[in-house]
Motif scaffolding. Sequence first.
Motif, PDB file in Angstrom:
ATOM      1  N   GLU A 191      -4.571   1.627   6.928  1.00 61.29           N
ATOM      2  CA  GLU A 191      -5.039   2.329   5.732  1.00 61.29           C
ATOM      3  C   GLU A 191      -5.261   3.821   5.999  1.00 61.29           C
ATOM      4  O   GLU A 191      -4.893   4.664   5.188  1.00 61.29           O
ATOM      5  N   ASN A 223      -3.197   6.952   4.371  1.00 61.98           N
ATOM      6  CA  ASN A 223      -3.860   8.009   3.603  1.00 61.98           C
ATOM      7  C   ASN A 223      -3.464   9.387   4.120  1.00 61.98           C
ATOM      8  O   ASN A 223      -3.265  10.318   3.340  1.00 61.98           O
ATOM      9  N   LYS A 233      -3.858   8.692  -6.811  1.00 62.73           N
ATOM     10  CA  LYS A 233      -2.417   8.436  -6.699  1.00 62.73           C
ATOM     11  C   LYS A 233      -1.774   7.841  -7.937  1.00 62.73           C
ATOM     12  O   LYS A 233      -0.578   7.978  -8.131  1.00 62.73           O
ATOM     13  N   GLY A 283      -0.572   4.410  -0.831  1.00 60.64           N
ATOM     14  CA  GLY A 283      -1.748   3.809  -1.450  1.00 60.64           C
ATOM     15  C   GLY A 283      -1.646   3.898  -2.959  1.00 60.64           C
ATOM     16  O   GLY A 283      -0.844   4.641  -3.505  1.00 60.64           O
ATOM     17  N   ALA A 334      -9.318   1.010  -0.383  1.00 58.61           N
ATOM     18  CA  ALA A 334      -9.392   0.939   1.073  1.00 58.61           C
ATOM     19  C   ALA A 334     -10.681   1.579   1.588  1.00 58.61           C
ATOM     20  O   ALA A 334     -11.460   0.944   2.301  1.00 58.61           O
TER      21      ALA A 334
HETATM   22 MG    MG Z   1      -5.222   4.501   0.854  1.00 55.66          MG
END
Ligand code: MG
Length: 606
Positions: free
Chosen positions: A31, A35, A81, A95, A100
């Motif tokens: 994760e 990111n 996002k 993502g 997360a």
């Molecule tokens: Mg993420």
Amino acid sequence: MSDIIQLLPDHVANQIAAGEVVQRPSSVVKELLENAIDAGATSIKLIVKDSGRTLVQVIDNGKGMSVTDARLCFERHATSKIQKAEDLFNLQTKGFRGEALASIAAIAHVELKTKQETEELGTLIKIEGSAVTSQESVSASTGTSLSVKNLFYNIPARRNFLKSNTVETRHIVNEFQRVSLAHPSIAFSFHHNDSEIYVLPKGNLRQRIVSILGKKTNEKLVPISEATDVVEITGFVAKPEFAKKKRGEQFFFVNDRFIKNAYLNHAVTSAFEGLISNGHFPTYFLFLNVPAKSIDINIHPTKTEIKFDDEKTLYAILRSTIKHSLGQYNVAPVLDFNRDAQLDTPYNFKNKTAPSTPKVSVNPDFNPFKAETTSKPYTPKPFKKEEANWDSLYTGLDVEKIEVEAEPVLNQLFTEEKTVNKTYQIHSKYIVSSIKSGIVYIHQNLAHQRILYEEFLENITVKDAMSQQLLFPLEINFSATDIDLIKEIKEDLESVGFLFDTITNETIVIKGIPVNITESQTTIIIEQLLDDIKNDIPDTSFSQLDIMAKSLAKSLAIKTGTKLDAKEQEEIVNNLFLTKQPDLSPFGKKTFVTVNIDEIDKRFNN
Ligand code: MG
Ligand code: ADP
């Protein structure tokens, strides 16, 4: 009674969500790395202590976060996002769920330090079990550093559930490799307990593979490249001689996202068919680029599974592309790579248009073996002497080369005296015939399976099959799951000749069946077929259609114990050697054995 339902507090909800997102330290690694990539970083550093139990830290030089965003990013469903539901179908980022960081913050001690390029100062936030413990302005370089300490500190059960350090480290390394392979243009480094595991400078894919897997890998790589309307394929496969005993080095990336897909893996493996021995696995690094709209990555929370719109076409393209490349790079001289790649796809898969409704003609008691006596739409393949694949009888046998004259070859293969009855049946099981090199014993059931299998495959993939209309539609009951499966394969069933009237939750009504099956066989055949699809017979060579063809062939082939007259025997022998692979049944069993005349001679000399 009083009301009893209440909303869970956020930190509890987050902890529950964390169960899905964070299974182990490597999930945190994934994760955080993703990111950093989404933040546009060109350099990413991973620092891990005690296999991730004590610390997972990712430092990037990406765009950083504003003060407000730094606080907001730990809220559930907080994401920059996507904004609306439609964005889900056109994802450009790793993502999109926005859960997360919220999940991680619920089950660890988290420290976020972040600064945007335009700001003087950055933000430092500390958070424990979803509660912010401190926030201050600090000096920082542009980008983000996120530390996750003491993972599962508040869920002892999860902490105890973690495997040995070796296993957890292996998971982390896998995750790091997947992400860094997918992004060779980003520099990565990885430190574990103060030792340097990887330092990967930015480069191209070949350089990245080599810097992860070692210098020796370079010479093993065969480039793959193909662009079609549906998919663009790039990457490398390792030459067959470097196939591994373990499944380890197999990487699929779809739109730069690592995925697992058994079906596509099968496509690659089948392209190596005959080039690597059993129990070995090809190494590959394959990048599939497809329109974002044609995939659905939303089906699994940890996102390693993807659903494609048109998996069958992908399968065929992938398989032929790899076969083609292996041939071109001369690693597989046996494959004639100059052939049109299209020919390599199974039975002209590519040209197959959407199945249309089968043509209907009525023939309730058709028997394929009484071909000449009835007039019906379905006939066994005509006996074409020139095409018969008799040569295969001689492969592996040390016999004189057969001369091919103006005379039809077959006559020469059999004993010269044409008047002799060519075939005999023994024990209602084998068909025996004299051939030039000796004797051939053909297993009637297995041979017929091969014949029917290829006929079905051809029907399914190339032309529309014939169908016979039933006088009274047939109603069959199934369980709900079987009905779902039938719906899923309905088009394929139609392309072999089944015609459906209605399909409800429990019942299907069939109004037409393939010409070569009888009404009384129908239920058993469909049940067998569903069973086979559910159990996915292990050696299928491609897709559900293949299973279907195999299953139908198995159900319909004449059984051991059936008496065959001379004509029927001849039909089997002749049609068997017109198939593409006469020596094996669709399930890989021998269809015939030969006994060489020398062997017979020897026995007399004794
Ligand atoms: Mg993420
Ligand atoms: P998602 O990635 O699904 O959006 P996350 O919980 O992983 O959800 O992150 C939430 C948000 O925090 C992201 O949408 C992004 O705006 C921001 N963010 C997280 N990590 C970083 C980072 N390394 N650099 C910049 N922004 C980040």
